[in-house]
Design a protein around this motif. Structure first.
Motif, PDB file in Angstrom:
ATOM      1  N   ALA A 128      19.323  89.030  23.541  1.00 54.67           N
ATOM      2  CA  ALA A 128      19.215  89.957  22.418  1.00 54.67           C
ATOM      3  C   ALA A 128      18.493  91.201  22.904  1.00 54.67           C
ATOM      4  O   ALA A 128      17.804  91.179  23.928  1.00 54.67           O
ATOM      5  CB  ALA A 128      18.450  89.313  21.256  1.00 54.67           C
ATOM      6  N   GLY A 180      16.352  94.817  21.357  1.00 53.88           N
ATOM      7  CA  GLY A 180      15.763  95.504  20.223  1.00 53.88           C
ATOM      8  C   GLY A 180      15.045  96.754  20.671  1.00 53.88           C
ATOM      9  O   GLY A 180      14.919  97.023  21.871  1.00 53.88           O
ATOM     10  N   GLY A 230      17.149  95.201  15.962  1.00 51.51           N
ATOM     11  CA  GLY A 230      17.947  94.794  17.114  1.00 51.51           C
ATOM     12  C   GLY A 230      18.706  93.530  16.802  1.00 51.51           C
ATOM     13  O   GLY A 230      18.760  93.090  15.650  1.00 51.51           O
ATOM     14  N   GLY A 231      19.277  92.932  17.817  1.00 51.29           N
ATOM     15  CA  GLY A 231      20.018  91.705  17.590  1.00 51.29           C
ATOM     16  C   GLY A 231      20.694  91.204  18.846  1.00 51.29           C
ATOM     17  O   GLY A 231      20.487  91.726  19.944  1.00 51.29           O
ATOM     18  N   GLU A 240      26.773  91.014  22.107  1.00 48.97           N
ATOM     19  CA  GLU A 240      28.123  90.509  21.937  1.00 48.97           C
ATOM     20  C   GLU A 240      28.731  90.292  23.314  1.00 48.97           C
ATOM     21  O   GLU A 240      28.178  90.746  24.323  1.00 48.97           O
ATOM     22  CB  GLU A 240      28.944  91.497  21.107  1.00 48.97           C
ATOM     23  N   ALA A 284      23.946  96.983  23.186  1.00 46.52           N
ATOM     24  CA  ALA A 284      23.669  96.150  22.012  1.00 46.52           C
ATOM     25  C   ALA A 284      22.564  96.767  21.167  1.00 46.52           C
ATOM     26  O   ALA A 284      22.645  96.777  19.935  1.00 46.52           O
ATOM     27  CB  ALA A 284      23.281  94.738  22.443  1.00 46.52           C
ATOM     28  N   CYS A 285      21.536  97.281  21.809  1.00 46.57           N
ATOM     29  CA  CYS A 285      20.423  97.903  21.083  1.00 46.57           C
ATOM     30  C   CYS A 285      20.923  99.100  20.274  1.00 46.57           C
ATOM     31  O   CYS A 285      20.625  99.225  19.083  1.00 46.57           O
ATOM     32  CB  CYS A 285      19.341  98.324  22.072  1.00 46.57           C
ATOM     33  N   ARG A 292      24.017  99.745  19.272  1.00 48.57           N
ATOM     34  CA  ARG A 292      24.903  99.267  18.213  1.00 48.57           C
ATOM     35  C   ARG A 292      24.117  98.670  17.056  1.00 48.57           C
ATOM     36  O   ARG A 292      24.369  98.967  15.883  1.00 48.57           O
ATOM     37  CB  ARG A 292      25.882  98.224  18.782  1.00 48.57           C
ATOM     38  N   GLU A 293      23.137  97.826  17.381  1.00 49.08           N
ATOM     39  CA  GLU A 293      22.357  97.176  16.329  1.00 49.08           C
ATOM     40  C   GLU A 293      21.572  98.183  15.494  1.00 49.08           C
ATOM     41  O   GLU A 293      21.473  98.036  14.274  1.00 49.08           O
ATOM     42  CB  GLU A 293      21.416  96.125  16.931  1.00 49.08           C
ATOM     43  N   GLU A 320      24.021  99.729  13.161  1.00 45.71           N
ATOM     44  CA  GLU A 320      24.441  98.788  12.114  1.00 45.71           C
ATOM     45  C   GLU A 320      23.308  98.466  11.143  1.00 45.71           C
ATOM     46  O   GLU A 320      23.541  98.359   9.940  1.00 45.71           O
ATOM     47  CB  GLU A 320      24.941  97.486  12.750  1.00 45.71           C
ATOM     48  N   GLU A 321      22.094  98.264  11.662  1.00 46.28           N
ATOM     49  CA  GLU A 321      20.984  97.824  10.819  1.00 46.28           C
ATOM     50  C   GLU A 321      20.279  98.954  10.089  1.00 46.28           C
ATOM     51  O   GLU A 321      19.776  98.756   8.986  1.00 46.28           O
ATOM     52  CB  GLU A 321      19.939  97.081  11.666  1.00 46.28           C
ATOM     53  N   GLU A 363      21.984  91.882   5.101  1.00 47.13           N
ATOM     54  CA  GLU A 363      21.305  91.482   6.330  1.00 47.13           C
ATOM     55  C   GLU A 363      19.805  91.769   6.317  1.00 47.13           C
ATOM     56  O   GLU A 363      19.017  90.977   6.821  1.00 47.13           O
ATOM     57  CB  GLU A 363      21.952  92.206   7.516  1.00 47.13           C
TER      58      GLU A 363
END
Length: 169
Positions: free
Chosen positions: A22, A24, A49-50, A53, A61-62, A64-65, A68-69, A118
Motif C-alpha cells: 500500500a 500513502g 492512500g491505499g 493495484e 498508487a499514492c 491515484r488514491e 480518488e479519496e 469510503e
C-alpha cells in the motif's frame, strides 16, 4: 548467450513470496499537523492512500488514491519510509510506502471531496494526538516520517526503525 535468452521457471516464480503493498501520503497543514482520514469500513483513522493495484507502482498508487479519496492531486515528494508490516491473520505481511504529500494550504481545503461510501471525514492531527486515533504501528510510522522529512527515507518494521538507525524509536 544473453541473460534474456534464459526462460524463467514458472514453478520457481510461483513459489516466491508475495506481499501486499500500500502507499500513502503524509500531508500536513500550515501548523505541521498530519492529515488523517476516517474510513467508513474500519474503526481507526489512517493517512490518505491505499492498496496498490496489479502492476502499479507505489508512487502511482499514492497519486491515484489521493485523487480518488480526496479529489486533489498534490505534488508527491520523496519517499519518507518503507514499513514492513508483519502478518496478522487474516492479513499477510506487507510493505507500506509513505511519500511526502507536502503542506496543503488552507486555501486548498475547499477542494477536498471525500467519497461518502469510503471516507466519513478528514482532520489534521498533531503528532502527540495520534495514539488516540490510529493503530500503534501507524502512529510510529507517521512519527518516523515526520522525523525524516528532508533527510531521506527510512526503513521500518512495524513502525520501528532498525538498530543503528537514528529512526529506531
Amino acid at each position: 548467450m544473453s541473460v534474456h535468452d534464459h526462460e524463467p521457471d514458472p514453478a520457481y516464480i510461483a513459489g516466491l513470496a508475495r506481499v501486499r503493498a500500500a502507499a500513502g501520503a503524509l500531508i500536513r497543514d500550515d501548523s505541521g499537523r498530519v492529515m488523517l482520514v476516517r474510513p467508513t469500513y474500519k474503526t481507526t483513522w489512517d493517512i490518505p492512500g491505499g492498496a496498490l493495484e496489479a502492476d502499479e507502482s507505489p508512487r502511482a498508487a499514492c497519486v491515484r488514491e489521493l485523487r480518488e479519496e480526496l479529489s486533489i492531486s498534490p505534488e508527491i515528494g520523496p519517499l519518507l519510509c518503507v514499513d514492513w508490516v508483519p502478518p496478522l491473520p487474516p492479513w499477510d505481511g506487507g510493505l507500506m510506502f509513505v511519500f511526502d504529500g507536502g503542506v496543503l494550504p488552507a486555501s486548498d481545503l475547499a477542494a477536498v471531496r471525500l467519497p461518502p461510501d469510503e471516507l466519513e471525514r478528514f482532520a489534521f492531527v498533531a503528532a502527540g494526538d495520534l495514539d488516540e486515533l490510529v493503530l500503534p504501528d501507524m502512529a510510529r510510522r507517521i512519527r518516523a516520517c515526520l522525523r525524516t522529512l528532508g533527510r531521506g527515507a527510512v526503513y521500518l518494521e512495524g513502525g520501528i526503525g532498525q538498530a543503528g538507525s537514528d529512526q529506531d524509536h
